[in-house]
Design a protein around this motif. Structure first.
Motif, short mmCIF file in Angstrom:
data_model
loop_
_atom_site.label_atom_id
_atom_site.label_comp_id
_atom_site.label_asym_id
_atom_site.label_seq_id
_atom_site.Cartn_x
_atom_site.Cartn_y
_atom_site.Cartn_z
N UNK A 72 0.84 -1.21 0.00
CA UNK A 72 0.00 0.00 0.00
C UNK A 72 0.87 1.25 0.00
N UNK A 73 0.21 2.40 0.12
CA UNK A 73 0.92 3.69 0.05
C UNK A 73 0.47 4.52 1.24
N UNK A 74 1.42 4.97 2.06
CA UNK A 74 1.08 5.71 3.28
C UNK A 74 0.52 7.10 2.96
N UNK A 75 -0.29 7.59 3.88
CA UNK A 75 -0.65 9.01 3.86
C UNK A 75 0.52 9.76 4.53
N UNK A 76 0.49 11.08 4.41
CA UNK A 76 1.56 11.86 5.05
C UNK A 76 1.54 11.67 6.58
N UNK A 77 0.36 11.72 7.25
CA UNK A 77 0.38 11.49 8.71
C UNK A 77 0.92 10.09 9.07
N UNK A 78 0.65 9.11 8.22
CA UNK A 78 1.20 7.77 8.52
C UNK A 78 2.72 7.77 8.41
N UNK A 79 3.25 8.51 7.47
CA UNK A 79 4.72 8.57 7.38
C UNK A 79 5.28 9.32 8.59
N UNK A 80 4.57 10.37 9.02
CA UNK A 80 5.01 11.09 10.23
C UNK A 80 5.11 10.10 11.40
N UNK A 81 4.07 9.25 11.57
CA UNK A 81 4.10 8.26 12.67
C UNK A 81 5.27 7.29 12.49
N UNK A 82 5.48 6.86 11.23
CA UNK A 82 6.59 5.93 10.94
C UNK A 82 7.91 6.56 11.41
#
Ligand code: FAD
Length: 423
Positions: A72-82
């Motif tokens: 899948x492809x992360x949203x920007x907030x998901x990348x922030x959490x990563x």
């Protein structure tokens, strides 16, 4: 003034990656960030954005995607959490809300003046990304002030854009995705197309980026390319991570986006485009065919029994576009500049900038002892500025710093009067 061996400037993926390598060496360092971790993914991305790289392509030193959807492809907030989880996992020595205002060389090392105090460091790593200043062509100043203008970094979504049509200038990843979103929201959209990288999202049953990695395209190094400057200026990939949202110009045109050539001039409400649309789109089509050919060649060498059949997208070369447009008559009330970025280091007071204002370096090592840079486009490999590509550059730079430290210690051991900052 605090003494520290290394100051890392910026807490995006590049700053955190090198911090992780330094932590692994037990090296004394701080990471100084003017906003919060991954600030650009919080404040310089539109709301609906999904990364164009699949989730498995978010590997960093000693860290990788562990969620349920690697393709899948992360949203920007998901990348922030990563990235927040990453920093938390090794307790990165972060100083958020701390802006670096000056870096200068002194007899004792590199002096780093910040909004929260001053450090004296043996090393400084510039990891401030490529988005320090938006590049907007000079034609922008000729546009009627009643037409709203903004850059891609400030775009958030269709609701923020005044009613009416939109001219999007630039057809790389950002411009193509923004044009797609606005058109889907029912807006009349014209996109001005410059040099771009046409790619299918999938090829032979796999994500195109998987093939590009397997075939060695993403890992290609700067000394393997013909023209380093042109490779470093290559446009971003015309891809989207939003399922069912292909953003190739053929798909945009089919959805009613009007295509025009490169914007060359503006006078009030009239803009002019170059008559270059067939040539530009033809060039992008040819480059895509070469890439697919490289992948096919790789498959032929390694034996491609498990690969799907070749399924290149239908060839696309746009017919000539308009050379003039009256914005008011076309109902266009907003111009969005998705025309990229230029370097800006007003705080860097050491002689490391080349005539284009870019930090001159070799694999991230500059000519000023102790000054390094990470995260630039094609810094060493084609994927150096990607989340997934910065790890090997960070390891190289951290190893270089370790060698400096060892040399300084050896010198200090040989000369008991020497004053080594971190010895
Ligand atoms: C719209 C867009 C989409 C992208 N999508 C993808 C994608 O899908 N996949 C991918 O791999 N890459 C993508 N990229 C490319 C790249 O991964 C990002 O640009 C990424 O943010 C770069 O990370 P970085 O750590 O090098 O720099 P940044 O994330 O820009 O981090 C630099 C940090 O330095 C801080 N800083 C700057 N100046 C100072 C100062 N003077 N003092 C202190 N701190 C300072 C900033 O606040 C920032 O947090 C995308 C880029 C853009 C623009």
């Amino acid at each position: 003034m605090h003494a520290v061996e290394t100051v890392v400037v910026g807490a995006g993926q590049a700053g955190l990656a090198v911090s992780r390598c330094l932590a692994g060496q037990g090296a004394d360092h701080v990471v100084v960030e003017r906003g919060r971790i991954a600030e650009r993914w919080r404040s310089a991305r539109w709301d609906s954005l999904r990364l164009l790289t699949p989730n498995w392509m978010s590997r960093l030193p000693a860290w990788s995607y562990r969620g349920p959807d690697p393709d899948g492809y992360m949203t920007a907030p998901e990348l922030v959490s990563h990235l927040e989880d990453y920093a938390g996992a090794f307790t990165a020595p972060l100083h958020e809300n701390t802006t670096v205002e000056i870096v200068e060389a002194t007899a004792g090392g590199l002096r780093v003046v910040t909004s929260q105090g001053t450090w004296l460091a043996r090393n400084v790593v510039v990891a401030t990304g490529t988005e320090n200043r938006a590049y907007v062509p000079s034609a922008a100043s000729g546009i009627d002030p009643r037409i709203h203008q903004l850059t891609a970094g400030r775009y958030r979504g269709p609701d923020q854009v005044p009613g009416g049509g939109v001219l999007v200038v630039g057809a790389s990843a950002s411009g193509a995705q923004i044009a797609d979103e606005l058109r889907r929201a029912g807006r009349p959209v014209v996109i001005s197309v410059g040099r771009h990288a046409r790619l299918p999202r999938r090829y032979r049953d796999r994500d195109i980026l998987w093939w590009m990695e397997q075939a060695g395209v993403l890992g290609q190094t700067i000394d393997q390319v013909h023209d380093a400057r042109s490779a470093r200026r290559a446009p971003s990939l015309q891809l989207s991570g939003r399922a069912g949202h292909p953003v190739g110009l053929d798909a945009l045109a089919a959805r009613g986006v009007r295509l025009a050539g490169r914007l060359v001039a503006a006078d009030g409400r009239r803009v002019r485009f170059a008559d270059d649309l067939p040539a530009t789109t033809g060039g992008a089509q040819a480059r895509m065919e070469r890439l697919l050919h490289t992948i096919d060649g790789y498959l032929a060498r390694r034996g491609g029994e498990d690969a799907g059949p070749a399924d290149p997208p239908a060839p696309f070369t746009a017919p000539a576009g308009p050379v003039k447009l009256d914005l008011r008559r076309a109902g266009i009330s907003t111009v969005i500049w998705a025309t990229g970025y230029q370097p800006a280091y007003p705080w860097l007071r050491v002689p490391v900038l080349d005539r284009h204002g870019q930090i001159a370096h070799s694999r991230g090592v500059t000519s000023v002892p102790g000054l390094y840079v990470l995260g630039l486009k094609f810094l060493y490999r084609r994927n150096s500025s990607f989340v997934d590509g910065v790890a090997s550059d960070a390891r190289f730079v951290a190893t270089h710093m370790m060698m400096r430290r060892m040399t300084a210690r050896a010198r200090a051991a040989a000369d008991p009067d020497a004053c080594a900052l971190s010895a």
